[in-house]
Scaffold this motif. Structure first.
Motif, PDB file in Angstrom:
ATOM      1  N   GLY A  48      10.249  81.147  45.499  1.00  0.00           N
ATOM      2  CA  GLY A  48       9.086  81.745  46.147  1.00  0.00           C
ATOM      3  C   GLY A  48       8.548  80.801  47.207  1.00  0.00           C
ATOM      4  O   GLY A  48       8.456  79.596  46.994  1.00  0.00           O
TER       5      GLY A  48
ATOM      6  N   ASP B 113       4.100 100.996  42.582  1.00  0.00           N
ATOM      7  CA  ASP B 113       3.384 101.594  41.435  1.00  0.00           C
ATOM      8  C   ASP B 113       2.024 100.939  41.221  1.00  0.00           C
ATOM      9  O   ASP B 113       1.112 101.539  40.647  1.00  0.00           O
ATOM     10  CB  ASP B 113       4.249 101.487  40.167  1.00  0.00           C
ATOM     11  CG  ASP B 113       4.625 100.053  39.835  1.00  0.00           C
ATOM     12  OD1 ASP B 113       4.166  99.527  38.826  1.00  0.00           O
ATOM     13  OD2 ASP B 113       5.380  99.434  40.609  1.00  0.00           O
TER      14      ASP B 113
ATOM     15  N   ARG C 275      10.199  99.575  40.577  1.00  0.00           N
ATOM     16  CA  ARG C 275      11.208  99.731  39.528  1.00  0.00           C
ATOM     17  C   ARG C 275      10.988 101.002  38.725  1.00  0.00           C
ATOM     18  O   ARG C 275      11.855 101.438  37.990  1.00  0.00           O
ATOM     19  CB  ARG C 275      11.203  98.497  38.623  1.00  0.00           C
ATOM     20  CG  ARG C 275       9.919  98.303  37.851  1.00  0.00           C
ATOM     21  CD  ARG C 275       9.938  96.988  37.112  1.00  0.00           C
ATOM     22  NE  ARG C 275       8.661  96.712  36.475  1.00  0.00           N
ATOM     23  CZ  ARG C 275       8.267  95.512  36.079  1.00  0.00           C
ATOM     24  NH1 ARG C 275       9.053  94.476  36.281  1.00  0.00           N
ATOM     25  NH2 ARG C 275       7.101  95.328  35.503  1.00  0.00           N
TER      26      ARG C 275
ATOM     27  N   ASP D 296      14.587  80.715  37.302  1.00  0.00           N
ATOM     28  CA  ASP D 296      14.966  82.064  37.732  1.00  0.00           C
ATOM     29  C   ASP D 296      16.350  82.415  37.209  1.00  0.00           C
ATOM     30  O   ASP D 296      16.593  83.547  36.772  1.00  0.00           O
ATOM     31  CB  ASP D 296      14.930  82.170  39.268  1.00  0.00           C
ATOM     32  CG  ASP D 296      13.501  82.227  39.801  1.00  0.00           C
ATOM     33  OD1 ASP D 296      12.598  82.569  39.017  1.00  0.00           O
ATOM     34  OD2 ASP D 296      13.302  81.919  40.987  1.00  0.00           O
TER      35      ASP D 296
ATOM     36  N   LYS E  24       6.655  96.901  44.365  1.00  0.00           N
ATOM     37  CA  LYS E  24       5.641  97.210  43.330  1.00  0.00           C
ATOM     38  C   LYS E  24       4.677  98.298  43.799  1.00  0.00           C
ATOM     39  O   LYS E  24       3.460  98.198  43.583  1.00  0.00           O
ATOM     40  CB  LYS E  24       4.863  95.956  42.927  1.00  0.00           C
ATOM     41  CG  LYS E  24       5.719  94.749  42.562  1.00  0.00           C
ATOM     42  CD  LYS E  24       4.864  93.614  42.034  1.00  0.00           C
ATOM     43  CE  LYS E  24       5.593  92.293  42.052  1.00  0.00           C
ATOM     44  NZ  LYS E  24       4.753  91.156  41.665  1.00  0.00           N
TER      45      LYS E  24
ATOM     46  N   VAL F 207       5.850  83.845  46.672  1.00  0.00           N
ATOM     47  CA  VAL F 207       5.901  83.678  45.212  1.00  0.00           C
ATOM     48  C   VAL F 207       5.490  84.975  44.509  1.00  0.00           C
ATOM     49  O   VAL F 207       4.470  85.588  44.855  1.00  0.00           O
ATOM     50  CB  VAL F 207       4.946  82.550  44.771  1.00  0.00           C
ATOM     51  CG1 VAL F 207       4.896  82.437  43.257  1.00  0.00           C
ATOM     52  CG2 VAL F 207       5.360  81.230  45.393  1.00  0.00           C
ATOM     53  N   GLY F 208       6.300  85.380  43.549  1.00  0.00           N
ATOM     54  CA  GLY F 208       5.920  86.465  42.655  1.00  0.00           C
ATOM     55  C   GLY F 208       6.028  87.870  43.214  1.00  0.00           C
ATOM     56  O   GLY F 208       5.554  88.829  42.594  1.00  0.00           O
ATOM     57  N   THR F 209       6.652  88.045  44.373  1.00  0.00           N
ATOM     58  CA  THR F 209       6.723  89.390  44.960  1.00  0.00           C
ATOM     59  C   THR F 209       7.780  90.263  44.281  1.00  0.00           C
ATOM     60  O   THR F 209       7.864  91.461  44.553  1.00  0.00           O
ATOM     61  CB  THR F 209       7.004  89.323  46.480  1.00  0.00           C
ATOM     62  OG1 THR F 209       8.134  88.477  46.715  1.00  0.00           O
ATOM     63  CG2 THR F 209       5.801  88.777  47.231  1.00  0.00           C
ATOM     64  N   GLY F 210       8.616  89.645  43.430  1.00  0.00           N
ATOM     65  CA  GLY F 210       9.593  90.444  42.677  1.00  0.00           C
ATOM     66  C   GLY F 210      11.037  90.209  43.108  1.00  0.00           C
ATOM     67  O   GLY F 210      11.886  91.077  42.905  1.00  0.00           O
ATOM     68  N   LYS F 211      11.332  89.020  43.629  1.00  0.00           N
ATOM     69  CA  LYS F 211      12.708  88.728  44.094  1.00  0.00           C
ATOM     70  C   LYS F 211      13.699  88.719  42.922  1.00  0.00           C
ATOM     71  O   LYS F 211      14.743  89.356  42.992  1.00  0.00           O
ATOM     72  CB  LYS F 211      12.736  87.374  44.820  1.00  0.00           C
ATOM     73  CG  LYS F 211      11.829  87.330  46.049  1.00  0.00           C
ATOM     74  CD  LYS F 211      11.804  85.971  46.694  1.00  0.00           C
ATOM     75  CE  LYS F 211      11.115  84.903  45.875  1.00  0.00           C
ATOM     76  NZ  LYS F 211       9.678  85.186  45.603  1.00  0.00           N
ATOM     77  N   SER F 212      13.353  87.993  41.846  1.00  0.00           N
ATOM     78  CA  SER F 212      14.271  87.944  40.686  1.00  0.00           C
ATOM     79  C   SER F 212      14.434  89.333  40.089  1.00  0.00           C
ATOM     80  O   SER F 212      15.544  89.725  39.700  1.00  0.00           O
ATOM     81  CB  SER F 212      13.750  86.999  39.609  1.00  0.00           C
ATOM     82  OG  SER F 212      13.601  85.698  40.108  1.00  0.00           O
ATOM     83  N   SER F 213      13.336  90.071  39.999  1.00  0.00           N
ATOM     84  CA  SER F 213      13.410  91.421  39.428  1.00  0.00           C
ATOM     85  C   SER F 213      14.301  92.319  40.270  1.00  0.00           C
ATOM     86  O   SER F 213      15.099  93.102  39.741  1.00  0.00           O
ATOM     87  CB  SER F 213      12.010  92.034  39.348  1.00  0.00           C
ATOM     88  OG  SER F 213      11.148  91.197  38.632  1.00  0.00           O
TER      89      SER F 213
ATOM     90  N   GLU G  92      18.951  83.951  45.880  1.00  0.00           N
ATOM     91  CA  GLU G  92      17.484  84.073  45.817  1.00  0.00           C
ATOM     92  C   GLU G  92      16.838  82.784  46.278  1.00  0.00           C
ATOM     93  O   GLU G  92      17.118  81.701  45.757  1.00  0.00           O
ATOM     94  CB  GLU G  92      17.035  84.384  44.384  1.00  0.00           C
ATOM     95  CG  GLU G  92      15.508  84.483  44.300  1.00  0.00           C
ATOM     96  CD  GLU G  92      14.988  84.724  42.885  1.00  0.00           C
ATOM     97  OE1 GLU G  92      15.807  84.928  41.983  1.00  0.00           O
ATOM     98  OE2 GLU G  92      13.757  84.695  42.710  1.00  0.00           O
TER      99      GLU G  92
HETATM  100  N1  LIG Z   1       4.396  96.742  38.445  1.00  0.00           N
HETATM  101  C1  LIG Z   1       5.522  96.192  38.871  1.00  0.00           C
HETATM  102  N2  LIG Z   1       5.762  94.896  38.608  1.00  0.00           N
HETATM  103  C2  LIG Z   1       6.918  94.352  39.069  1.00  0.00           C
HETATM  104  C3  LIG Z   1       7.874  95.097  39.812  1.00  0.00           C
HETATM  105  N3  LIG Z   1       8.892  94.258  40.134  1.00  0.00           N
HETATM  106  C4  LIG Z   1       8.588  93.058  39.598  1.00  0.00           C
HETATM  107  N4  LIG Z   1       7.412  93.105  38.953  1.00  0.00           N
HETATM  108  C5  LIG Z   1       6.725  92.018  38.220  1.00  0.00           C
HETATM  109  O1  LIG Z   1       6.266  91.051  39.144  1.00  0.00           O
HETATM  110  C6  LIG Z   1       6.251  89.758  38.527  1.00  0.00           C
HETATM  111  C7  LIG Z   1       6.984  88.757  39.394  1.00  0.00           C
HETATM  112  O2  LIG Z   1       8.349  89.171  39.461  1.00  0.00           O
HETATM  113  P1  LIG Z   1       9.525  88.150  39.754  1.00  0.00           P
HETATM  114  O3  LIG Z   1      10.758  88.968  39.893  1.00  0.00           O
HETATM  115  O4  LIG Z   1       9.527  87.036  38.779  1.00  0.00           O
HETATM  116  O5  LIG Z   1       9.058  87.586  41.172  1.00  0.00           O
HETATM  117  P2  LIG Z   1       9.731  86.440  42.058  1.00  0.00           P
HETATM  118  O6  LIG Z   1       9.465  86.803  43.468  1.00  0.00           O
HETATM  119  O7  LIG Z   1      11.136  86.242  41.657  1.00  0.00           O
HETATM  120  O8  LIG Z   1       8.871  85.194  41.622  1.00  0.00           O
HETATM  121  P3  LIG Z   1       9.092  83.632  42.061  1.00  0.00           P
HETATM  122  O9  LIG Z   1      10.553  83.336  41.831  1.00  0.00           O
HETATM  123  O10 LIG Z   1       8.184  82.888  41.131  1.00  0.00           O
HETATM  124  O11 LIG Z   1       8.677  83.539  43.482  1.00  0.00           O
HETATM  125  C8  LIG Z   1       6.885  89.934  37.148  1.00  0.00           C
HETATM  126  O12 LIG Z   1       5.867  90.035  36.187  1.00  0.00           O
HETATM  127  C9  LIG Z   1       7.634  91.254  37.276  1.00  0.00           C
HETATM  128  O13 LIG Z   1       7.792  91.939  36.043  1.00  0.00           O
HETATM  129  C10 LIG Z   1       7.581  96.489  40.082  1.00  0.00           C
HETATM  130  O14 LIG Z   1       8.328  97.219  40.730  1.00  0.00           O
HETATM  131  N5  LIG Z   1       6.388  96.956  39.600  1.00  0.00           N
END
Ligand SMILES: Nc1nc2c(ncn2[C@@H]2O[C@H](COP(=O)(O)OP(=O)(O)OP(=O)(O)O)[C@@H](O)[C@H]2O)c(=O)[nH]1
Length: 284
Positions: free
Chosen positions: A153, A200, A230, A95, A198, A62-68, A150
């Protein structure tokens, strides 16, 4: 049942398909699959069928940035590759809504599967809802070459079935802790690509991103690892380069879907709806 479609790509033979063309779907008898293939090497056809879009899975906790990451791929590659997206959420289409709102792709090319159960069920155990979603998308947009799927999470060991994903990316992030790669799991060890995301944030969470990347390489027996942010254009370029390569290999018939292996047996207590993965009863 979808219509029979005749397709012919440069460098590939004419193929006609109808229904879902996967061993899993055929085995389950979920939909009738008829396939007429003209002059195709049978080994190549079994390995990959470029008459349908490639399906690239994106999994990870969860939240590792898959959607992003998927949004990033749509922005970077949407002009050169005809894309579609399928998201999996348990009870919502959050998502998909997020990606539609980001304006990264024609909204009709972003479809949601509501899994109604733990996400790994729909990407690993019974992939039929995802296969139908991909087929519907491809029927509505016959030019689609690559569908990004996708996973919702999930835990560290969730992986896609090779009946759904021709290739898969496993996404970790530095905020999950520097030792997460060493904890291992089938996705970390054997997904086609491991992304340490992430980077950064690494200085802010006290994690050595380069060490995480190195441990990923050690755990993966030569399979690729990309440290991604990113905010780091070069890392984004490495990711898009990898996607271009794997798609070209698939379209050329040179890519064979690998199974990272099933998720580890696990246990969830204190809720209804017991079921098993890996022989251990659990609930979500
Ligand atoms: N600092 C930083 N934050 C990032 C990066 N990529 C994604 N995020 C942040 O990480 C958070 C989670 O990103 P999501 O893309 O929603 O993650 P996810 O894995 O799709 O989340 P779930 O679908 O809930 O499992 C968001 O607040 C994004 O803006 C990155 O490269 N750097």
């Amino acid at each position: 049942m979808s219509e029979i479609a005749m397709t012919s790509r440069p460098g590939s033979e004419a193929t006609a398909t109808s229904g879902i063309d996967t061993p899993a779907a055929a085995g389950q008898g979920a939909m009738t699959s008829q396939k007429i293939t003209v002059g195709v090497d049978s080994r190549r056809d079994a390995a990959s069928n470029p008459s349908r879009p490639m399906r690239l899975g994106v999994a990870g906790p969860v939240g590792t940035g898959k959607s992003s990451l998927i949004g990033m791929l749509c922005r970077e590659l949407g002009e050169e590759i005809s894309l579609g997206v399928i998201t999996n959420d348990i009870y919502t289409d959050e998502d998909a809504q997020m990606l539609r709102a980001a304006g990264v792709l024609d909204v009709d090319r972003i479809r949601a599967v509501e899994t109604g159960a733990c996400p790994h069920t729909a990407i690993r155990d019974d992939v039929s809802a995802n296969l139908v979603a991909v087929e519907d998308l491809a029927a509505d947009h016959p030019d689609v070459e690559l569908v990004l799927v996708e996973s919702g999470g999930d835990n560290l060991t969730a992986t896609f079935s090779p009946a759904l994903a021709d290739a898969q990316i496993f996404v970790l992030d530095v905020a999950g802790g520097g030792d997460v790669v060493r904890k291992g799991g089938p996705g970390i060890a054997r997904a086609d690509l491991l992304v340490v995301n992430k980077t950064d944030l690494a200085p802010h969470v006290g994690v050595d991103a380069a060490l995480m990347e190195q441990q990923g390489r050690e755990a993966r027996d030569g399979r690729p690892v990309i440290a991604l942010s990113r905010t780091d254009a070069a890392s984004v370029e490495r990711l898009t380069g990898w996607v271009r390569e794997v798609l070209a290999a698939y379209q050329g018939g040179g890519h064979v879907a690998q199974d990272p292996g099933p998720m580890a047996p696990h246990f969830h207590a204190d809720s209804e709806g017991e079921h098993t993965h890996g022989g251990v009863t659990h609930t979500h």
